[in-house]
Structures are given as structure tokens and as C-alpha cells.
Design a protein around this motif. Structure first.
Motif, PDB file in Angstrom:
ATOM      1  N   LEU A 285       0.842  -1.212   0.000  1.00 47.62           N
ATOM      2  CA  LEU A 285       0.000   0.000   0.000  1.00 47.62           C
ATOM      3  C   LEU A 285       0.875   1.260   0.000  1.00 47.62           C
ATOM      4  O   LEU A 285       0.564   2.251  -0.665  1.00 47.62           O
ATOM      5  N   ARG A 286       1.992   1.187   0.721  1.00 50.21           N
ATOM      6  CA  ARG A 286       2.929   2.325   0.685  1.00 50.21           C
ATOM      7  C   ARG A 286       3.491   2.498  -0.730  1.00 50.21           C
ATOM      8  O   ARG A 286       3.655   3.606  -1.229  1.00 50.21           O
ATOM      9  N   PHE A 287       3.777   1.371  -1.362  1.00 49.83           N
ATOM     10  CA  PHE A 287       4.289   1.370  -2.741  1.00 49.83           C
ATOM     11  C   PHE A 287       3.266   2.076  -3.663  1.00 49.83           C
ATOM     12  O   PHE A 287       3.614   2.981  -4.446  1.00 49.83           O
ATOM     13  N   ALA A 288       2.008   1.687  -3.532  1.00 56.85           N
ATOM     14  CA  ALA A 288       0.963   2.310  -4.370  1.00 56.85           C
ATOM     15  C   ALA A 288       0.864   3.806  -4.075  1.00 56.85           C
ATOM     16  O   ALA A 288       0.704   4.623  -4.993  1.00 56.85           O
ATOM     17  N   ASP A 289       1.002   4.178  -2.797  1.00 59.34           N
ATOM     18  CA  ASP A 289       0.946   5.613  -2.443  1.00 59.34           C
ATOM     19  C   ASP A 289       2.101   6.360  -3.106  1.00 59.34           C
ATOM     20  O   ASP A 289       1.936   7.487  -3.582  1.00 59.34           O
ATOM     21  N   LEU A 290       3.277   5.731  -3.113  1.00 62.66           N
ATOM     22  CA  LEU A 290       4.434   6.395  -3.749  1.00 62.66           C
ATOM     23  C   LEU A 290       4.234   6.514  -5.260  1.00 62.66           C
ATOM     24  O   LEU A 290       4.622   7.507  -5.874  1.00 62.66           O
ATOM     25  N   MET A 291       3.622   5.494  -5.851  1.00 63.37           N
ATOM     26  CA  MET A 291       3.319   5.586  -7.288  1.00 63.37           C
ATOM     27  C   MET A 291       2.388   6.771  -7.531  1.00 63.37           C
ATOM     28  O   MET A 291       2.539   7.521  -8.495  1.00 63.37           O
ATOM     29  N   GLU A 292       1.451   6.929  -6.633  1.00 59.09           N
ATOM     30  CA  GLU A 292       0.498   8.045  -6.782  1.00 59.09           C
ATOM     31  C   GLU A 292       1.214   9.388  -6.633  1.00 59.09           C
ATOM     32  O   GLU A 292       1.004  10.311  -7.415  1.00 59.09           O
ATOM     33  N   LYS A 293       2.113   9.427  -5.652  1.00 56.75           N
ATOM     34  CA  LYS A 293       2.867  10.673  -5.432  1.00 56.75           C
ATOM     35  C   LYS A 293       3.698  11.034  -6.675  1.00 56.75           C
ATOM     36  O   LYS A 293       3.875  12.206  -6.995  1.00 56.75           O
ATOM     37  N   HIS A 294       4.190  10.020  -7.366  1.00 54.39           N
ATOM     38  CA  HIS A 294       5.050  10.260  -8.533  1.00 54.39           C
ATOM     39  C   HIS A 294       4.317   9.968  -9.845  1.00 54.39           C
ATOM     40  O   HIS A 294       4.954   9.662 -10.859  1.00 54.39           O
ATOM     41  N   ALA A 295       2.996  10.079  -9.800  1.00 53.30           N
ATOM     42  CA  ALA A 295       2.189   9.685 -10.966  1.00 53.30           C
ATOM     43  C   ALA A 295       2.547  10.490 -12.218  1.00 53.30           C
ATOM     44  O   ALA A 295       2.628   9.944 -13.321  1.00 53.30           O
ATOM     45  N   THR A 296       2.760  11.770 -12.048  1.00 49.31           N
ATOM     46  CA  THR A 296       3.066  12.612 -13.212  1.00 49.31           C
ATOM     47  C   THR A 296       4.371  12.170 -13.855  1.00 49.31           C
ATOM     48  O   THR A 296       4.474  12.074 -15.077  1.00 49.31           O
ATOM     49  N   GLU A 297       5.351  11.904 -13.026  1.00 50.64           N
ATOM     50  CA  GLU A 297       6.650  11.460 -13.544  1.00 50.64           C
ATOM     51  C   GLU A 297       6.520  10.111 -14.269  1.00 50.64           C
ATOM     52  O   GLU A 297       7.073   9.920 -15.366  1.00 50.64           O
ATOM     53  N   LEU A 298       5.772   9.187 -13.662  1.00 49.39           N
ATOM     54  CA  LEU A 298       5.605   7.867 -14.287  1.00 49.39           C
ATOM     55  C   LEU A 298       4.890   7.994 -15.635  1.00 49.39           C
ATOM     56  O   LEU A 298       5.264   7.351 -16.622  1.00 49.39           O
ATOM     57  N   ALA A 299       3.867   8.849 -15.678  1.00 46.85           N
ATOM     58  CA  ALA A 299       3.131   9.038 -16.940  1.00 46.85           C
ATOM     59  C   ALA A 299       4.051   9.619 -18.008  1.00 46.85           C
ATOM     60  O   ALA A 299       4.037   9.206 -19.170  1.00 46.85           O
ATOM     61  N   LEU A 300       4.874  10.553 -17.585  1.00 49.45           N
ATOM     62  CA  LEU A 300       5.795  11.196 -18.531  1.00 49.45           C
ATOM     63  C   LEU A 300       6.810  10.184 -19.071  1.00 49.45           C
ATOM     64  O   LEU A 300       7.096  10.142 -20.277  1.00 49.45           O
ATOM     65  N   LEU A 301       7.350   9.358 -18.182  1.00 49.71           N
ATOM     66  CA  LEU A 301       8.314   8.339 -18.613  1.00 49.71           C
ATOM     67  C   LEU A 301       7.675   7.414 -19.660  1.00 49.71           C
ATOM     68  O   LEU A 301       8.283   7.082 -20.674  1.00 49.71           O
ATOM     69  N   GLU A 302       6.429   7.034 -19.383  1.00 53.65           N
ATOM     70  CA  GLU A 302       5.734   6.119 -20.299  1.00 53.65           C
ATOM     71  C   GLU A 302       5.550   6.768 -21.674  1.00 53.65           C
ATOM     72  O   GLU A 302       5.834   6.165 -22.701  1.00 53.65           O
ATOM     73  N   THR A 303       5.111   8.002 -21.667  1.00 58.07           N
ATOM     74  CA  THR A 303       4.856   8.693 -22.937  1.00 58.07           C
ATOM     75  C   THR A 303       6.151   8.951 -23.708  1.00 58.07           C
ATOM     76  O   THR A 303       6.211   8.749 -24.916  1.00 58.07           O
TER      77      THR A 303
END
Ligand code: NAD
Length: 499
Positions: A89-107
Motif C-alpha cells: 500500500l505504501r508502494f501504491a501511495d508512492l506511485m500516486e505521489k510520482h504519478a506525473t513522472e511515471l506518466a511522462l516516462l511512459e509517454t
């Protein structure tokens, strides 16, 4: 998450982004033992983003050793489900915190529209990790109803070291469908992302470590398929391979397993989804609109893309006209523009492959209704316009082979039985759809279609609680839902004599 960001904002963020580009082994970034790297390219521009460590046999071996050591120590495999849940759950929270960065990396890595990365790929990946985290402390083992002088405990145990081999079309999401259930059930993992798309997975691994996933439990080895992928598939100390990718490569993994340690293999492979629209569809316009999105979403780089439109002759022209209208708003654009609905193909090879299929369709006698060309070549990127063929015969190459691009083949049928026959006439069986207002036809057709997922009067619906996977050469084993946990656990029956 990022709805308010403009194209300029996204471009600013892209310029200041830093990349994780080494192997992640034992919670540390390390170079490949060979020192070799490969170039990660932005398909929107054809320009390099970064050099990534080209992991190979030796790196896979290091990662498997780290994974095995963690598994044997029990730091993850033998702690309570409720403890793993907290970390995930902490992992998912961190993904949420860095969601913009993750989306950018994917794109940036694969050219998909930022609107999709930020509203589909990243949120669904977070939801997936949370869902398995939440599930794991609510699952019970069993006691068999044996004779009274013994108790047979039937327990689910993690497998050990799971190798996950991931495609490039939804790197984070396909990865999460495996990471969620594999980690929740207590396994250690070595993930091999596709060479076209390693960046988001490397960042994800770092976030997992920050969340408290112990050293060695979650490793990532970027590299080529024939080297790193094969080394994982043939490794004598990997207990299972969970693969998503093409049918051709899926078959390699069966061979690798047979020629090494008979590791368990589950395969999520290709598709050639029949989307059957009957004349009595409840809303023809809605069916046609869904058909357009069903093939053009994610540039058509979707395993369950509705690539065969199987439509009743009497409504074909109306349906194609509507698809043409939708295609007009789906013209490819800059992936970093939030208004863009279709981005770039993942790389030049894939673009040329798709253009080759378009050429083959015309040569075989199908009629190009619209599209068919590379566009935006002045950007240096790899864009193809939405393309529709009419007058396709199901025996043609464009109807039989997975194109994995924005190319729709239109085939007409005479009656429901004919539609089912055409729908099933392929080696694949991942998904299928049928549109009709007749409940009998809906039920009979959906029952007769040989596919792991069948949509009735909708297309591409899904939920983390519902299994996803194929029949026939689309593979076996299921991602998503509690059924996915079957792939990452094995049953142990322990007999206790009480006489
Ligand atoms: P691919 O089969 O080329 O590659 C998939 C993965 O396998 C990559 O990590 C790649 O490096 C690795 N690989 C390639 N050759 C290998 C080899 N010889 N030995 C070991 N590993 C090897 O597929 P792709 O082009 O990345 O992805 C597109 C394919 O994935 C399509 O066929 C699509 O239908 C399928 N897919 C299926 C699903 C599903 O859930 N069924 C979902 C997404 C994508």
C-alpha cells in the motif's frame, strides 16, 4: 492527477526529467556486467532519451541470486500477508505521489498520448497494486474433508523466484498485473521490461524499495529479448515465467522451460479480436464509435484491439461512415499535448512493419477505405494515420496476422452462425465482441466465440476483479482478479496423523 497541465508544462517537465537507466539488483542500481548499453529513443521525435544498461546472462544470474537469497531468508515470503499489504500500500501511495513522472516516462519512452498515460496506464497500475495488497490478508487456506483420523491442510505457497517478461505497449500496466499478485503472494521477482520501454519499470523498482520491499525481492534487468529474456527463460533457478508479448516469443518460453528446469510458464500473447456488429445492434452509432476506439486506441498497439470488424452487410456503410468521422478526431499528434488522442508508433521497426501490412492488404485485393500513410514525418517521429480496409476476406494476411497498429479490416457476414465462424477462424482467442439487441443471439454468439473475454454491446470493458487472458494461441493463465494468484502459488497438501 495532471489534468490541468498544458503541452508547455509537460514539455518543461520532460526537459528536467532524470532517467534511471541501470539494472536494479538487490535494491541498487548497477551497470550491466558487460558495461554495454542500448539507446532508449523517443518515438515522437526519433531522438535518443538515454543510454540504458544492456543486461545479459550474467546480470540475470546476479538478479536471480539476489531474488533467491531474499526468498530463502523469508524476509518477504514468510512474513504475514498483512505485513506485505502495508508495504504494497505504501508502494501504491508512492506511485500516486510520482504519478506525473511515471506518466511522462511512459509517454516519452513509447509515444503514447500523455492523456492516456496519466488517465489510464498510471491510475490503473496503482489500482492494481492496491487491489492485490488489499486482497492478500483476506485469503484462507483449506482443510480437506478426509477421514477423521487425519487432517489434510491444503496450503498455497509462493513459488519462489518469478521471472516477468513484459511487452512495450503498456509497460507499467502489464508489469503491474504481474507484480501485484506475484509480490502479494510472497514471491521474489526478476522483471525484464521490453528493450523499447525500460524506463518506467526502473523507476517503479526504486519506488518499491523506498516503500520497504526488502532487498532482492524486486529486481529489474533491462536488456534485449534474445539475451536477457532468454537467460531468464532458461535459468535453472527461476521457478516460473509470467510472460506478456507475442505468440511467437511466448512459444520460445515453452521451449526454454522444457530445455531447462521445467519452470512453470504462463502466457498472455497476441490477438486478432473479432468485433461483430449485427444489424440489430441497440445503437449502431455507439457500436461504430466503440469499434473506432477499439482499434485506434493506443495507436492500435493493444493485444485485444478490435482489428477485425465483422459487420452485417446491410449496415456496413453506415458503420464505416461513423468510424471515418471518429477517425478524424483521432489523427496522430504530439504525445505531450494533452489534446492528442493518438500518438507515435513505438519505434521505426514497428512503424515499418505496420506500413508493410497496409501494403500487403492492398496487394491482396482489400479496398483501402481511408488512411494508410505515415504522417508527421517532419517531426522525426513514427506516426501512422488511422487506417480502414473494406472488402477484406478473412483468409487475407491482414485478417489473420496481428498487425499491432491502427489498421482495421472490415469483413461482412450473412447470418450469426457465419459471423461466429469467421470470428473463430484465427489461431488467436484473446477477446471478442458482439453487438445485438436480441438476447438469444447475444447469449448464443458469446457462448460460441472461443475467446477468454467476450463483450456484449460494449468493447474493451474491464476491471481489476475480472480475469483477462486468452484461449488458443493467445496463451494460458490469467492476469487480474483473484485467479491471477493461481499463477504465483502452488498447493501443498500436508497430512497430519491424529490417531
Ligand atoms: P514481443 O514478444 O516481441 O516481446 C515481449 C517481451 O519478450 C519483451 O520483453 C522482449 O524483449 C522479450 N523477448 C523478445 N524476444 C525474445 C526471445 N527470443 N527470448 C526471450 N524474450 C524475448 O512482444 P512486444 O512486441 O513487446 O509486444 C507486443 C505483443 O504483446 C503483441 O503480440 C501483443 O498482442 C502482446 N500483448 C499481449 C497482451 C495480453 O495480455 N495477452 C497484452 C499486451 C501485449
Amino acid at each position: 492527477m495532471s489534468a490541468a497541465l498544458s503541452r508547455e508544462n509537460w514539455n518543461d517537465r520532460a526537459r528536467s526529467l532524470s532517467y534511471r537507466n541501470q539494472c536494479f539488483i538487490g535494491n541498487r542500481f548497477v551497470s550491466a556486467a558487460s558495461g554495454r548499453t542500448f539507446t532508449s529513443t523517443n518515438p515522437a521525435t526519433g531522438k535518443p532519451l538515454t543510454q540504458v544498461s544492456a543486461g545479459d546472462k550474467e546480470d540475470v544470474d546476479r538478479a536471480v541470486k539476489a531474488a533467491r537469497a531474499a526468498f530463502d531468508k523469508g524476509v518477504w515470503s514468510r512474513i504475514a500477508g498483512a505485513e506485505r499489504k502495508k508495504v504494497l500500500l505504501r508502494f501504491a501511495d508512492l506511485m500516486e505521489k510520482h504519478a506525473t513522472e511515471l506518466a511522462l516516462l511512459e509517454t516519452l519512452d513509447i509515444g503514447k498520448p500523455i492523456g492516456d498515460s496519466s488517465s489510464v496506464d498510471v491510475p490503473l497500475s496503482i489500482q492494481c497494486i492496491r487491489w492485490y495488497a488489499e486482497a492478500i490478508d483476506k485469503i484462507y487456506d483449506e482443510i480437506a474433508p478426509t477421514e477423521p483420523n487425519a487432517i489434510s491442510l491444503i496450503r498455497r505457497e509462493p513459488l519462489g523466484v518469478v521471472g516477468a517478461v513484459i511487452p512495450w505497449n503498456f509497460p507499467l500496466l502489464m508489469g503491474s498485473w504481474k507484480i501485484g499478485p506475484a509480490l502479494a503472494t510472497g514471491n521474489s521477482m526478476v522483471v525484464k521490461p521490453a528493450e523499447q520501454s525500460p524506463l518506467s519499470m526502473l523507476r517503479l523498482a526504486e519506488l518499491a524499495a523506498e516503500a520497504g520491499v526488502p532487498e532482492g525481492v524486486f529486481n529489474v534487468v533491462p536488456g534485449y529479448g534474445e539475451t536477457a529474456g532468454q537467460a531468464l527463460g532458461r535459468h535453472m533457478d527461476v521457478d516460473a515465467i509470467t510472460f506478456t508479448g507475442s505468440t511467437e516469443v511466448g512459444k520460445f518460453f515453452l521451449r526454454y522451460s522444457g530445455e531447462s528446469n521445467m519452470k512453470q510458464v504462463s502466457l498472455e500473447c497476441g490477438g486478432k479480436t473479432p468485433n461483430i456488429i449485427m444489424a440489430d445492434a441497440p445503437n449502431l452509432d455507439a457500436a461504430a464509435e466503440a469499434a473506432a476506439w477499439g482499434i485506434f486506441f493506443n495507436q492500435g498497439e493493444v493485444c485485444n484491439a478490435g482489428s477485425r470488424l465483422i459487420v452485417e452487410e446491410s449496415v456496413k456503410d453506415a458503420v464505416l461512415e461513423k468510424i471515418r468521422k471518429v477517425a478524424q478526431i483521432l489523427q496522430p499528434g504530439d504525445p505531450l499535448d494533452p489534446k492528442t488522442k493518438m500518438g507515435a508508433m513505438v519505434d521505426e521497426t514497428q512503424m515499418n512493419r505496420v506500413l508493410g501490412y497496409i501494403e500487403a492488404g492492398s496487394k491482396e485485393g482489400a479496398k483501402l477505405a481511408f488512411g494508410g500513410k505515415r504522417v508527421r514525418s517532419e517531426t522525426g517521429g513514427y506516426y501512422i494515420e488511422p487506417t480502414v480496409f473494406d472488402g477484406v476476406k478473412n483468409s487475407m494476411k491482414i485478417a489473420q496476422e496481428e498487425i499491432f497498429g491502427p489498421v482495421l479490416s472490415t469483413i461482412t457476414f450473412k447470418d450469426p452462425a457465419d459471423a461466429v465462424k469467421i470470428g473463430n477462424d484465427t489461431v488467436y482467442g484473446l477477446a471478442a465482441a458482439v453487438w445485438t439487441s436480441d438476447i438469444n443471439k447475444a447469449f448464443k454468439t458469446s457462448a460460441a466465440l472461443r475467446a477468454g473475454v467476450v463483450w456484449v454491446n460494449c468493447f474493451d470493458n474491464g476491471h481489476i476483479s475480472s480475469p483477462f487472458g486468452g484461449f488458443k494461441q493467445s496463451g494460458f493463465g490469467r492476469d487480474k482478479s483473484l485467479h491471477a494468484m493461481d499463477k504465483y502459488t502452488q498447493l501443498k497438501a500436508t497430512w497430519i496423523n491424529i490417531s
